[in-house]
Design a protein around this motif. Structure first.
Motif, PDB file in Angstrom:
ATOM      1  N   LYS A 241      16.808  43.312   7.141  1.00  0.00           N
ATOM      2  CA  LYS A 241      16.632  44.543   6.359  1.00  0.00           C
ATOM      3  C   LYS A 241      17.378  45.704   7.019  1.00  0.00           C
ATOM      4  N   THR A 242      17.289  45.769   8.357  1.00  0.00           N
ATOM      5  CA  THR A 242      18.008  46.825   9.094  1.00  0.00           C
ATOM      6  C   THR A 242      19.505  46.692   8.896  1.00  0.00           C
ATOM      7  N   GLN A 243      19.983  45.454   8.951  1.00  0.00           N
ATOM      8  CA  GLN A 243      21.417  45.208   8.730  1.00  0.00           C
ATOM      9  C   GLN A 243      21.843  45.741   7.364  1.00  0.00           C
ATOM     10  N   VAL A 244      21.029  45.460   6.358  1.00  0.00           N
ATOM     11  CA  VAL A 244      21.361  45.891   4.998  1.00  0.00           C
ATOM     12  C   VAL A 244      21.358  47.413   4.902  1.00  0.00           C
ATOM     13  N   LEU A 245      20.310  48.041   5.446  1.00  0.00           N
ATOM     14  CA  LEU A 245      20.129  49.481   5.265  1.00  0.00           C
ATOM     15  C   LEU A 245      21.052  50.322   6.129  1.00  0.00           C
ATOM     16  N   THR A 246      21.578  49.754   7.207  1.00  0.00           N
ATOM     17  CA  THR A 246      22.520  50.520   8.032  1.00  0.00           C
ATOM     18  C   THR A 246      23.966  50.272   7.618  1.00  0.00           C
ATOM     19  N   GLY A 247      24.169  49.504   6.578  1.00  0.00           N
ATOM     20  CA  GLY A 247      25.503  49.374   6.013  1.00  0.00           C
ATOM     21  C   GLY A 247      26.396  48.354   6.676  1.00  0.00           C
TER      22      GLY A 247
ATOM     23  N   SER B 183      10.133  36.731  -0.720  1.00  0.00           N
ATOM     24  CA  SER B 183      10.481  37.520  -1.908  1.00  0.00           C
ATOM     25  C   SER B 183      11.189  38.823  -1.526  1.00  0.00           C
ATOM     26  N   GLU B 184      10.742  39.466  -0.427  1.00  0.00           N
ATOM     27  CA  GLU B 184      11.389  40.698   0.028  1.00  0.00           C
ATOM     28  C   GLU B 184      12.823  40.423   0.470  1.00  0.00           C
ATOM     29  N   PHE B 185      13.029  39.290   1.116  1.00  0.00           N
ATOM     30  CA  PHE B 185      14.377  38.910   1.535  1.00  0.00           C
ATOM     31  C   PHE B 185      15.295  38.795   0.320  1.00  0.00           C
ATOM     32  N   LYS B 186      14.835  38.137  -0.715  1.00  0.00           N
ATOM     33  CA  LYS B 186      15.659  37.945  -1.910  1.00  0.00           C
ATOM     34  C   LYS B 186      16.028  39.292  -2.532  1.00  0.00           C
ATOM     35  N   PHE B 187      15.066  40.228  -2.534  1.00  0.00           N
ATOM     36  CA  PHE B 187      15.319  41.556  -3.109  1.00  0.00           C
ATOM     37  C   PHE B 187      16.413  42.281  -2.324  1.00  0.00           C
ATOM     38  N   TYR B 188      16.282  42.314  -1.004  1.00  0.00           N
ATOM     39  CA  TYR B 188      17.253  43.056  -0.194  1.00  0.00           C
ATOM     40  C   TYR B 188      18.622  42.374  -0.176  1.00  0.00           C
ATOM     41  N   LYS B 189      18.634  41.054  -0.251  1.00  0.00           N
ATOM     42  CA  LYS B 189      19.920  40.362  -0.308  1.00  0.00           C
ATOM     43  C   LYS B 189      20.641  40.682  -1.614  1.00  0.00           C
ATOM     44  N   GLN B 190      19.870  40.661  -2.715  1.00  0.00           N
ATOM     45  CA  GLN B 190      20.453  40.939  -4.019  1.00  0.00           C
ATOM     46  C   GLN B 190      20.985  42.375  -4.105  1.00  0.00           C
ATOM     47  N   GLN B 191      20.278  43.312  -3.449  1.00  0.00           N
ATOM     48  CA  GLN B 191      20.646  44.729  -3.540  1.00  0.00           C
ATOM     49  C   GLN B 191      21.472  45.212  -2.340  1.00  0.00           C
ATOM     50  N   SER B 192      21.896  44.309  -1.462  1.00  0.00           N
ATOM     51  CA  SER B 192      22.537  44.726  -0.210  1.00  0.00           C
ATOM     52  C   SER B 192      23.782  45.585  -0.449  1.00  0.00           C
ATOM     53  N   ASN B 193      24.651  45.165  -1.371  1.00  0.00           N
ATOM     54  CA  ASN B 193      25.867  45.950  -1.635  1.00  0.00           C
ATOM     55  C   ASN B 193      25.522  47.336  -2.174  1.00  0.00           C
TER      56      ASN B 193
ATOM     57  N   LEU C 161      16.289  55.952   2.564  1.00  0.00           N
ATOM     58  CA  LEU C 161      17.584  56.054   3.239  1.00  0.00           C
ATOM     59  C   LEU C 161      18.052  57.504   3.327  1.00  0.00           C
ATOM     60  N   HIS C 162      17.846  58.243   2.240  1.00  0.00           N
ATOM     61  CA  HIS C 162      18.262  59.655   2.215  1.00  0.00           C
ATOM     62  C   HIS C 162      17.484  60.470   3.247  1.00  0.00           C
ATOM     63  N   ALA C 163      16.166  60.255   3.299  1.00  0.00           N
ATOM     64  CA  ALA C 163      15.336  61.009   4.247  1.00  0.00           C
ATOM     65  C   ALA C 163      15.735  60.706   5.687  1.00  0.00           C
ATOM     66  N   GLU C 164      16.011  59.430   5.955  1.00  0.00           N
ATOM     67  CA  GLU C 164      16.395  59.037   7.317  1.00  0.00           C
ATOM     68  C   GLU C 164      17.752  59.625   7.697  1.00  0.00           C
ATOM     69  N   LYS C 165      18.696  59.560   6.758  1.00  0.00           N
ATOM     70  CA  LYS C 165      20.027  60.096   7.056  1.00  0.00           C
ATOM     71  C   LYS C 165      19.983  61.609   7.202  1.00  0.00           C
ATOM     72  N   LEU C 166      19.177  62.259   6.391  1.00  0.00           N
ATOM     73  CA  LEU C 166      19.045  63.711   6.465  1.00  0.00           C
ATOM     74  C   LEU C 166      18.498  64.128   7.821  1.00  0.00           C
ATOM     75  N   GLU C 167      17.524  63.370   8.324  1.00  0.00           N
ATOM     76  CA  GLU C 167      16.949  63.677   9.635  1.00  0.00           C
ATOM     77  C   GLU C 167      17.987  63.445  10.741  1.00  0.00           C
ATOM     78  N   ASN C 168      18.715  62.333  10.639  1.00  0.00           N
ATOM     79  CA  ASN C 168      19.739  62.031  11.650  1.00  0.00           C
ATOM     80  C   ASN C 168      20.865  63.056  11.644  1.00  0.00           C
ATOM     81  N   ILE C 169      21.288  63.450  10.447  1.00  0.00           N
ATOM     82  CA  ILE C 169      22.433  64.348  10.327  1.00  0.00           C
ATOM     83  C   ILE C 169      22.112  65.718  10.900  1.00  0.00           C
TER      84      ILE C 169
END
Length: 657
Positions: free
Chosen positions: A261-267, A289-299, A344-352
């Motif tokens: 999941k981290t791999q997917v969300l960090t691009g 089931s969660e794996f299938k969701f994140y794999k399908q939506q990874s791009n 993702l937006h909240a995390e990036k906003l905090e990091n930025i």
């Protein structure tokens, strides 16, 4: 060489002349000349021999070494080597022959030939050894090639080819026997390896039985027992491994999925083999089931994560609008995707904002580690890396980004190293920051942010940077940057009694009025407080308590911290409207610039100078094309002067600081 004319060589044999002094002198001169000639010939011979020996010890040595290597490795025979050496010798000697003295040429040629012949005697023994070794090498290669073939074909190949080699018969038989033993071991090892890879314990059991029955007859008893024990131990190991791996797979499924999941969300790009391994790891568990969701939506998620925070928010709002106004075949999935986007937006906003170097790293750019040891030992290098980090952050072009060149993990130790610097080292460091920021887009905000980080938010260091950049000096010529840094250092002295902040703020507020606000006001106050502390320590003024304040020190500190404030009398609103002046400019000079500005605007707009003077002055954050300071003209509501659709400002010609 001295040449004697032939006429002088004919000497009269009269006894009287032989006894004359003149005759005696000529005889001695001839002997002397002969001696000189002999000496010069001898010297020329030695020089020529040195030249020959130089070539023999370098060039001949290189030729012989090269040829011996070629003979030793079988590239050529001894006869060919001797021919090449002889040819080289003859050619090379001819090249130098004319440079050798005539009287010694034959001796030197003999010396040359002797050396060449002596060096060429070692070729034949090398050829014999090379031929012998070549035969053994060929036998080794034949054996190796045979092991790559099917067993029977390899045995025939080896037997037919090795028989023609000029090596001892017992060596040939040894090679054939070794081949068969090797093939038995290769076959057994291959079966064991394959069984381990596929966890096939049945084939290992069959192998144990075949070893007991003597199927592999070329192995001796000890070898057969070793292989049998190896197969049995692998059976036990595989059984245990299968059991442990299944338990571990179930226990680790959550972690494996979390990493995925981290791999997917960090691009990060997903390797297909990695995805398959994760799929196996989570199969049949609660995470499947969660794996299938994140794999399908990874791009989809990876693309979203590459957007700036502004673009991300726009995409989120578009998604919300779409969900609210369009029917969906799978609203639950869309809601889930939206939730991931928002996360993702909240995390990036905090990091930025807090650690933009992480966003730089995720964008694929290099982030420099800024160590305290480098700050102490090589401030210039530290600054260079700091600037590069800041430039990379600015290059992200994210509207929500806060430039913070020093990573959060490096900051605590860097702060300690900065605080430990003496005043002069701090000033040199600030100067280096400003110097390396010149020409960099938003360079001022870059070095200002770095000083803000290192000073733990103490804006006095930033103000010291402004003072150093503009070379601010008091009316008495004292360097303002030095006063600020020195005072900031003095504030750490717990024994130094200073007025409480409320008193200092009160004096500061009375002086600056409306001339500065927000961050600029906070920065100016920090500088004022530091300068006041510096002046207190410099003048050795002893405050009675925290309610005691020295008006003279206050006046000097305010002047140095702000550069001066101008009190403007306006018709509307406050009668004591204040505006900050260019640093160190007196009222008369400032009013002269204003008068020129009023007259220029009046001519170009048709307004009267009196009308313009009734408007308040506000120092603009906009500069002229030449970097000159400008002042807005605003009404009581703060609206700038607009005539014919353009904003009009007073430009202080030639004034940039």
């Amino acid at each position: 060489m001295v040449m004697i004319p032939r006429s002088q060589g004919r000497i009269n044999s009269s006894p009287q002349l032989r006894q004359s002094p003149a005759f005696s002198g000529l005889s001695n001169l001839g002997q002397a000349i002969g001696g000189v000639v002999d000496a010069r010939n001898e010297l020329a011979t030695k020089e020529a021999k040195v030249k020959v020996d130089d070539i023999l010890t370098v060039e001949l040595s290189e030729q012989v070494t090269k040829l011996k290597n070629d003979v030793a490795n079988g590239a050529m025979g001894a006869e060919d080597a001797n021919k090449l050496l002889s040819g080289w010798s003859e050619k090379r000697f001819k090249e130098i022959e004319n440079d050798l003295p005539q009287h010694a040429r034959q001796d030197l040629k003999n010396h040359w030939t002797s050396n060449v012949n002596r060096n060429g005697t070692g070729f034949l023994p090398l050829q014999l050894r090379a031929d012998e070794q070549r035969g053994l090498n060929v036998a080794d290669r034949m054996t190796e090639i045979a092991t790559r073939m099917p067993r029977q074909q390899g045995a025939e190949y080896l037997k037919n080819n090795i028989s023609t080699l000029n090596i001892p018969e017992h060596v040939k038989q040894q090679r054939l026997s070794t081949y068969n033993t090797s093939m038995d071991l290769i076959e057994i090892d291959s079966r064991i390896t394959k069984a381990i890879e596929t966890k096939n314990t049945q084939d290992l059991q069959a192998l144990v039985g075949e070893l007991d029955q003597g199927k592999y007859g070329y192995l001796d008893g000890q070898q057969a027992q070793q292989k049998k024990a190896q197969a049995q131990s692998r059976i036990d190991a595989i059984n245990k491994q299968v059991e442990v791996e299944e338990n571990k797979r179930v226990q680790m499924a959550g972690k494996v999925f979390g990493d995925f999941k981290t791999q997917v969300l960090t691009g990060r790009m997903l390797d297909e083999e990695y995805s398959l391994n994760v799929e196996k790891a989570v199969s049949g568990t609660e995470h499947e089931s969660e794996f299938k969701f994140y794999k399908q939506q990874s791009n989809n998620f990876q693309h979203f994560n590459q957007l700036s925070t502004t673009e991300q928010l726009k995409r989120i709002n578009q998604q919300k609008s779409k969900m609210a106004n369009s029917p969906s075949a799978d609203p639950a999935t869309e809601e889930k995707i939206l939730g991931v986007f928002e996360s993702l937006h909240a995390e990036k906003l905090e990091n930025i904002k807090k650690n933009p170097n992480q966003a730089v790293s995720e964008a694929g750019l290099k982030v420099h580690t800024l160590s305290s040891s480098e700050l102490r030992s090589s401030p210039k290098s530290f600054v260079s890396k700091l600037i590069d980090n800041g430039v990379n952050q600015i290059a992200l072009k994210d509207a929500n980004l806060s430039v913070r060149p020093i990573s959060e993990e490096d900051l605590p130790e860097a702060r300690k190293a900065f605080e430990a610097m003496p005043v002069n080292e701090k000033l040199n460091f600030i100067g280096e920051l400003i110097g390396q920021s010149k020409g960099v887009q938003d360079g001022s905000s870059l070095w200002g942010s770095a000083l803000g980080q290192l000073g733990s938010g103490d804006l006095s260091y930033v103000m010291a940077g402004v003072a150093r950049m503009n070379n601010y000096r008091s009316t008495k010529g004292e360097d303002v940057a030095t006063a600020i840094v020195s005072g900031t250092q003095a504030l750490k002295n717990k024994q130094l009694i200073l007025p409480k902040d409320d008193l200092l703020r009160q004096e500061f507020g009375k002086y600056v009025g409306t001339s500065v606000t927000g961050t600029t006001a906070n920065m100016s106050f920090s500088a004022f407080k530091s300068i006041y502390a510096h002046l207190t320590e410099r003048d050795n003024y002893q405050h009675k308590d925290k309610d005691d304040i020295n008006k003279n020190l206050v006046s000097t500190a305010l002047s140095m911290a702000t550069g001066g404030v101008y009190k403007q009398n306006v018709k509307y609103g406050q009668s004591d409207w204040k505006v900050s002046k260019p640093y160190g400019m007196d009222d008369t000079n400032f009013e002269s610039h204003l008068e020129k500005g009023y007259n220029t605007i009046a001519k170009q707009t048709g307004l009267s100078v009196a009308e313009l003077q009734d408007l308040r002055l506000r120092r603009s954050d906009k500069r002229s094309a030449r970097g000159e300071i400008q002042y807005d003209l605003i009404n009581e509501r703060g609206t700038p002067l607009i005539v014919n659709g353009a904003i009009w400002r007073i430009n202080l010609n030639g004034v940039t600081k």
